[in-house]
Design a protein around this motif. Structure first.
Motif, PDB file in Angstrom:
ATOM      1  N   SER A   1       7.036  12.863   2.588  1.00 13.02           N
ATOM      2  CA  SER A   1       7.166  11.732   3.515  1.00 13.02           C
ATOM      3  C   SER A   1       5.832  11.049   3.808  1.00 13.02           C
ATOM      4  CB  SER A   1       7.794  12.198   4.831  1.00 13.02           C
ATOM      5  OG  SER A   1       9.115  12.663   4.627  1.00 13.02           O
ATOM      6  N   ALA A   2       4.764  11.489   3.171  1.00 15.08           N
ATOM      7  CA  ALA A   2       3.442  10.921   3.432  1.00 15.08           C
ATOM      8  C   ALA A   2       3.449   9.415   3.201  1.00 15.08           C
ATOM      9  CB  ALA A   2       2.388  11.589   2.547  1.00 15.08           C
ATOM     10  N   GLY A   3       3.004   8.678   4.191  1.00 17.93           N
ATOM     11  CA  GLY A   3       2.944   7.226   4.095  1.00 17.93           C
ATOM     12  C   GLY A   3       4.237   6.528   4.464  1.00 17.93           C
ATOM     13  N   GLN A   4       5.370   7.207   4.277  1.00 18.62           N
ATOM     14  CA  GLN A   4       6.657   6.584   4.594  1.00 18.62           C
ATOM     15  C   GLN A   4       6.829   6.382   6.097  1.00 18.62           C
ATOM     16  OE1 GLN A   4       9.900   8.733   2.791  1.00 18.62           O
ATOM     17  NE2 GLN A   4       8.970   8.706   0.757  1.00 18.62           N
ATOM     18  N   ASP A   5       6.161   7.232   6.896  1.00 21.42           N
ATOM     19  CA  ASP A   5       6.274   7.094   8.345  1.00 21.42           C
ATOM     20  C   ASP A   5       5.512   5.872   8.871  1.00 21.42           C
ATOM     21  OD1 ASP A   5       3.900   8.313   7.612  1.00 21.42           O
ATOM     22  OD2 ASP A   5       3.903   9.775   9.232  1.00 21.42           O
TER      23      ASP A   5
ATOM     24  N   ALA B   1       8.923  -0.536   5.462  1.00 21.46           N
ATOM     25  CA  ALA B   1      10.177  -0.451   4.719  1.00 21.46           C
ATOM     26  C   ALA B   1      10.896   0.880   4.913  1.00 21.46           C
ATOM     27  CB  ALA B   1       9.914  -0.686   3.235  1.00 21.46           C
ATOM     28  N   THR B   2      10.175   1.924   5.319  1.00 24.27           N
ATOM     29  CA  THR B   2      10.767   3.261   5.362  1.00 24.27           C
ATOM     30  C   THR B   2      10.680   3.938   6.732  1.00 24.27           C
ATOM     31  OG1 THR B   2       8.671   4.097   4.468  1.00 24.27           O
ATOM     32  CG2 THR B   2      10.476   3.767   2.905  1.00 24.27           C
ATOM     33  N   ARG B   3       9.872   3.415   7.652  1.00 29.57           N
ATOM     34  CA  ARG B   3       9.781   4.046   8.972  1.00 29.57           C
ATOM     35  C   ARG B   3      11.080   3.840   9.744  1.00 29.57           C
ATOM     36  NH1 ARG B   3       5.311  -0.250  11.335  1.00 29.57           N
ATOM     37  NH2 ARG B   3       6.773  -1.975  11.715  1.00 29.57           N
ATOM     38  N   ASP B   4      11.315   4.676  10.723  1.00 23.52           N
ATOM     39  CA  ASP B   4      12.576   4.685  11.460  1.00 23.52           C
ATOM     40  C   ASP B   4      12.685   3.495  12.412  1.00 23.52           C
ATOM     41  OD1 ASP B   4      15.054   5.988  12.314  1.00 23.52           O
ATOM     42  OD2 ASP B   4      14.004   6.312  14.210  1.00 23.52           O
ATOM     43  N   THR B   5      13.903   3.010  12.572  1.00 24.04           N
ATOM     44  CA  THR B   5      14.191   1.998  13.577  1.00 24.04           C
ATOM     45  C   THR B   5      15.372   2.465  14.425  1.00 24.04           C
ATOM     46  OG1 THR B   5      15.680   0.776  12.097  1.00 24.04           O
ATOM     47  CG2 THR B   5      13.357   0.094  12.135  1.00 24.04           C
ATOM     48  N   PHE B   6      15.454   1.937  15.653  1.00 19.56           N
ATOM     49  CA  PHE B   6      16.543   2.315  16.546  1.00 19.56           C
ATOM     50  C   PHE B   6      16.798   1.185  17.528  1.00 19.56           C
ATOM     51  CE2 PHE B   6      12.560   3.828  18.326  1.00 19.56           C
ATOM     52  CZ  PHE B   6      12.611   3.431  19.653  1.00 19.56           C
ATOM     53  N   GLU B   7      17.963   1.200  18.161  1.00 20.99           N
ATOM     54  CA  GLU B   7      18.328   0.207  19.166  1.00 20.99           C
ATOM     55  C   GLU B   7      18.062   0.759  20.559  1.00 20.99           C
ATOM     56  OE1 GLU B   7      22.459  -0.709  18.561  1.00 20.99           O
ATOM     57  OE2 GLU B   7      21.973  -2.473  17.351  1.00 20.99           O
TER      58      GLU B   7
END
Length: 202
Positions: free
Chosen positions: A41-45, A49-55
């Motif tokens: 997961s290195a860099g994806q956080d 384009a790949t980090r988490d989103t939420f409402e």
């Protein structure tokens, strides 16, 4: 040299679990868990384009956090930090802090204090504007003074025993707690009531 103000070396994963406390009238506690993730997961956080989103509110644009949703946890044992949000806050209100701690090698757990979240406050305001009676402030505060430490105890009990599938990554001899505003008060209460809390930063 270790600099706590710089993001740590670990990529960060995040997952959500919902706990039900049967001892307190089926009280439901959504819990967010941040943790050191594997090198995959290195860099994806950090990548948009790949980090988490939420409402925060249904229908509003999503908010992002520097973590990868459901990433594989890194092997090893890490200290656990509980986080408590403020009055009218929510479990993800301080993702900047929780993801930062996870990047430095901590598992971080934060529960919504059900009934005392941002969503609850907004719904109450809408109801009052629609003609509902204003609740008694002293009574409401007394209710949450009683409920909040119990929320954290249940969260710690369940996460340590396997909720979220991170029990193998948690060093139960190293548990701390932090919180914002009413969550700072909750931190102090927990430090006085629960011997598992070895460090407190309200």
């Amino acid at each position: 040299m270790y600099d706590p103000f710089i993001r740590g070396p670990h990529p960060v994963g995040v997952r959500t679990v919902t706990l039900v406390d049967e001892t307190r009238g089926e009280r439901t506690l959504p819990v967010e868990l941040w943790y050191p993730a594997t090198a995959a997961s290195a860099g994806q956080d950090l990548d948009e384009a790949t980090r988490d989103t939420f409402e925060v509110f249904p229908g509003l644009p999503p908010v992002w956090q520097e973590a990868v949703r459901d990433a594989e946890p890194q092997a090893g044992m890490f200290p656990l930090v509980a986080f408590s949000h403020g009055f009218g806050g929510h479990r993800r209100q301080s993702t900047f802090l929780c993801t930062h701690l996870a990047s430095h090698g901590y598992v971080v757990a934060a529960a919504d204090h059900t009934g005392n979240t941002l969503m609850d406050v907004v719904q109450l305001m809408v109801a009052i504007q629609g003609g509902a009676p204003m609740p008694d402030v002293k009574e409401s505060l007394g209710q949450f003074i009683e409920l909040r430490p119990g929320d954290v105890r249940v969260m710690l009990d369940r996460v340590i025993s396997g909720a979220g599938d991170l029990a193998a990554q948690i060093d139960v001899s190293r548990i701390g707690m932090t919180g914002h505003s009413f969550g700072g008060w909750t931190t102090l209460m927990m430090a006085g009531q629960d011997r598992r809390i070895r460090a407190a930063l309200p």
